[in-house]
Structures are given as structure tokens and as C-alpha cells.
Design an enzyme around this catalytic site. Structure first.
Site, short mmCIF file in Angstrom:
data_model
loop_
_atom_site.label_atom_id
_atom_site.label_comp_id
_atom_site.label_asym_id
_atom_site.label_seq_id
_atom_site.Cartn_x
_atom_site.Cartn_y
_atom_site.Cartn_z
N HIS A 197 -9.47 0.99 -1.24
CA HIS A 197 -9.39 1.71 0.17
C HIS A 197 -11.03 1.59 0.81
CE1 HIS A 197 -5.67 3.46 -1.25
NE2 HIS A 197 -5.60 4.33 -0.21
N GLU A 252 -10.89 3.35 6.21
CA GLU A 252 -10.08 4.08 6.71
C GLU A 252 -10.89 5.29 7.59
OE1 GLU A 252 -8.04 6.69 3.79
OE2 GLU A 252 -6.29 7.15 5.14
N HIS A 261 1.45 4.85 -2.50
CA HIS A 261 1.06 5.69 -3.50
C HIS A 261 2.28 6.44 -4.09
CE1 HIS A 261 -3.21 5.54 -2.32
NE2 HIS A 261 -2.88 5.20 -1.11
N HIS A 302 0.76 -1.15 -0.06
CA HIS A 302 -0.07 0.19 -0.13
C HIS A 302 0.87 1.13 0.01
CE1 HIS A 302 -3.89 2.12 1.89
NE2 HIS A 302 -3.13 3.01 1.02
N1 HPA Z 1 -6.58 7.57 1.37
C1 HPA Z 1 -7.14 7.64 0.39
N2 HPA Z 1 -6.51 8.31 -0.76
C2 HPA Z 1 -5.00 8.30 -0.76
C3 HPA Z 1 -4.60 8.00 0.07
C4 HPA Z 1 -5.04 7.54 1.39
O1 HPA Z 1 -4.53 7.22 2.31
N3 HPA Z 1 -3.43 8.38 -0.24
C5 HPA Z 1 -3.24 8.65 -1.27
N4 HPA Z 1 -4.64 8.96 -1.78
ZN ZN Z 2 -3.68 4.89 0.70
#
Ligand code: HPA
Ligand code: ZN
Length: 331
Positions: free
Chosen positions: A194, A197, A16, A14
């Protein structure tokens, strides 16, 4: 313990790539392309990276990405992260990229994909770095825009392993993206999203049942739903947890309150990852070290988390067995 964290071969599932843009490269590229930023120095950038929630981070993350313009910028970004993988003994990495962050600024796949792929090829050749790409759709945009993005990616599909879903979670549930995930599956792409979160446990159910994901990114809100916990454990569905990200974005107020070790004790396949390391104050090893300091992570837990990274990856069964065997020999 820090020695062992460093020595163990690890995965990252995970990450980006746009979130690895370090302040020095950000300033260098803003000068190169005459992009006006509200920061004049590295110190000012660090001072700005003080977030109260996901959206306050995303605003600066998209601003930062605006300095990425030509193929060499994307090469540099990728190359620097892959060097970090070598330094931290991350032997295999599965990296998300956000095409719409670039195509919406008029920068096409033909610019960023060759930059990414050339750096990945160079790292593979120079030290055997294993890496693959996950194309993430921005969930604050429409499903039709995601479908158009998948169509634009067609000439590059041999370089893309999976699709993902990121950006502003609340109000943009997985159910909004059912058709594009169906299309991705029909193209033999794997699927991640995702979920859980900032969003509720129900978004995790939607990711599982409607998007039929192979893995859940974050997923830490699963604790609110006992039936979900049971399902995650029974199916050994991987969760890609990002401890420093979760504390920086106030998903947990303090690392001492993080639930990753509780989830591990419930036999859920949790993994440790850095998400956007340049913005959240640490790469993968620093995430493990933070768990050790705040939660007294012990050696057995460390090894299980690291092994889970291989088990939850898109590596072949043979490659997984190879690395799991290496870890067993090391400890
Ligand atoms: N969450 C959602 N979108 C994102 C994240 C994240 O942690 N990092 C980069 N884009
Ligand atoms: Zn992320």
C-alpha cells in the site's frame, strides 16, 4: 451496463480477507466466543461504519477481527467471500491476509492457514475458483516483527504468492521495511505494498525503488508528481485502486472527484478492487457501478479496467491470454 459489469469475467487484486467479515458473521462469532463488542445489532454495526480517515476504519477493522478464533471461523470467512466471487463472476482473486492481527492475539498460523486453504481448495474443486494469498505486514509494527512473521510463515510458503504492506500509512513509510522485502524476494515471493493512499507520492517512489514492488496498492496520490505519472505509465506498473474505500475513508470527498479515469486516460495500468467490502459498502461489482454512476464510466473504459485486472495479476501469461481472449469474444 450493469449487465456487462456482471457478465465480464473479472479479477480482484486488492482485497483484505479480514475486511470481508460481514455484520451477521461478526455477531454470530462474537456470541460463539463470548467476545464483548460495542454493537448489539446489525443496524448498530452499520451505524458505526462511518469513517473520517484510514485510522478510524482500522480501529474497527482490528476490533472486528478479534472474533476470529478457531480454524472454522477462518474457513467461514474465506468461504463466504469466495461464494461472493462466484456470484460476481470474479474468476481470479488475490487476497491479502494480516497474520499479525491474529498471531498478536495468540492465534497461530496453524489455526488460520488451514482454514483459509481448505476453503480455497473447496471453491477450486466445486466451481474452479482461482485464488491466491498475499501475506501483508502491519506497517505500524516494527520491521523486526515483520521479519519474525515471515519466519513463522515458512511452513506455509507453498500457499503464499506474495507479501504486502498495510495498516497505518502516514509515518510508516516503505523504507522502514527494506530488509524484510529483500528476504521475501530471496524466498521467491512477489511483492506489493500500500502506498499513496493517505501518504505522499514519495511513498510510492519508495515502494518502487526500495521495496521493488510488482504492484502498488491504491497509489492514487501519484497525481501529485508528474515524473511519477510518467514512470508508472512507461513501466505499466499496476495500481490496485479501490473507489468505494477511497470515498469512505475521505481520500476523495466525493466519487465525482475520484481520479481513476484520469489515470486511465494517462495510460496508467489502473484496476478496480473492493479493499474491505463489508466495511465500505460494496463488493467489486458495486465499485464498478459507483464509477458508472458518478463518473459516467463507459463501456470502453469498463473493458480496459477489467482487462487491466488480468494484466496486473500474478496469473501466468497463458492464463492471462485465455481470459483476455474470452473478454474479446464477449464484447
Ligand atoms: N489501507 C491500509 N491498511 C488496510 C486497508 C487499507 O485500505 N484495509 C485493511 N488494512
Ligand atoms: Zn487495502
Amino acid at each position: 451496463m450493469n449487465n456487462l459489469i456482471q457478465q465480464l469475467p473479472k479479477t480482484e487484486l486488492h482485497l483484505h480477507i479480514e475486511g470481508t467479515l460481514e455484520p451477521d458473521l461478526l455477531l454470530e462469532l462474537s456470541k460463539k466466543h463470548h467476545v464483548d463488542l460495542p454493537y448489539k445489532s446489525i443496524d448498530e454495526i452499520h451505524a458505526a461504519y462511518n469513517f473520517e480517515d484510514l485510522q478510524s476504519f482500522l480501529d474497527l477493522y482490528y476490533l472486528g477481527a478479534s472474533v476470529l478464533v478457531d480454524e472454522d471461523d477462518f474457513y467461514q470467512l474465506m468461504w463466504r467471500y469466495l461464494l461472493k466471487c462466484k456470484e460476481q463472476n470474479i474468476v481470479h482473486t488475490e487476497m491479502m491476509f494480516d497474520p499479525q492481527t491474529h498471531t498478536d492475539r495468540g492465534i497461530p498460523f496453524a489455526t488460520f492457514m488451514p482454514g483459509f486453504v481448505r476453503a480455497m481448495d473447496d471453491a477450486a474443486q466445486q466451481w474452479g475458483q482461482s485464488s491466491l494469498l498475499i501475506m501483508s505486514f502491519l506497517r505500524h509494527l516494527t520491521e523486526q516483527e515483520a521479519i519474525d512473521t515471515l519466519a513463522a510463515a515458512k511452513p506455509y510458503l507453498q500457499h503464499i504468492e506474495a507479501v504486502g504492506l498495510d495498516s497505518s500509512e502516514l509515518g510508516n513509510p516503505p523504507e522502514k521495511f527494506v530488509r524484510v522485502f529483500e528476504q521475501a524476494k530471496s524466498l521467491a515471493l512477489s511483492c506489493v505494498a500500500h502506498a499513496g493512499e493517505e501518504g505522499p507520492a514519495d511513498y510510492i517512489w519508495q515502494a518502487l525503488k526500495l521495496l521493488k514492488v510488482d504492484r502498488v496498492d491504491h497509489g492514487v496520490r501519484c497525481v501529485d508528481d508528474p515524473k511519477l505519472l510518467q514512470t508508472l505509465a512507461e513501466t505499466q506498473m499496476p495500481l490496485t485502486v479501490c473507489p468505494l474505500s477511497n470515498t469512505k475513508l475521505c481520500v476523495f470527498d466525493d466519487m465525482k472527484e475520484h481520479n481513476i479515469l484520469d489515470l486511465l486516460a494517462k495510460d496508467i495500468l489502473v484496476t478496480v478492487n473492493s479493499d474491505d467490502p463489508s466495511y465500505f459498502g460494496g463488493y467489486l461489482n458495486e465499485n464498478f457501478e459507483a464509477l458508472q454512476q458518478a463518473l459516467n464510466l463507459n463501456q470502453q473504459q469498463l473493458i480496459k479496467l477489467v482487462k487491466n485486472g488480468f494484466t496486473g495479476s500474478f496469473l501466468s501469461e497463458q492464463q492471462k491470454a485465455h481470459w483476455l481472449g474470452k473478454i474479446d469474444k464477449l464484447v
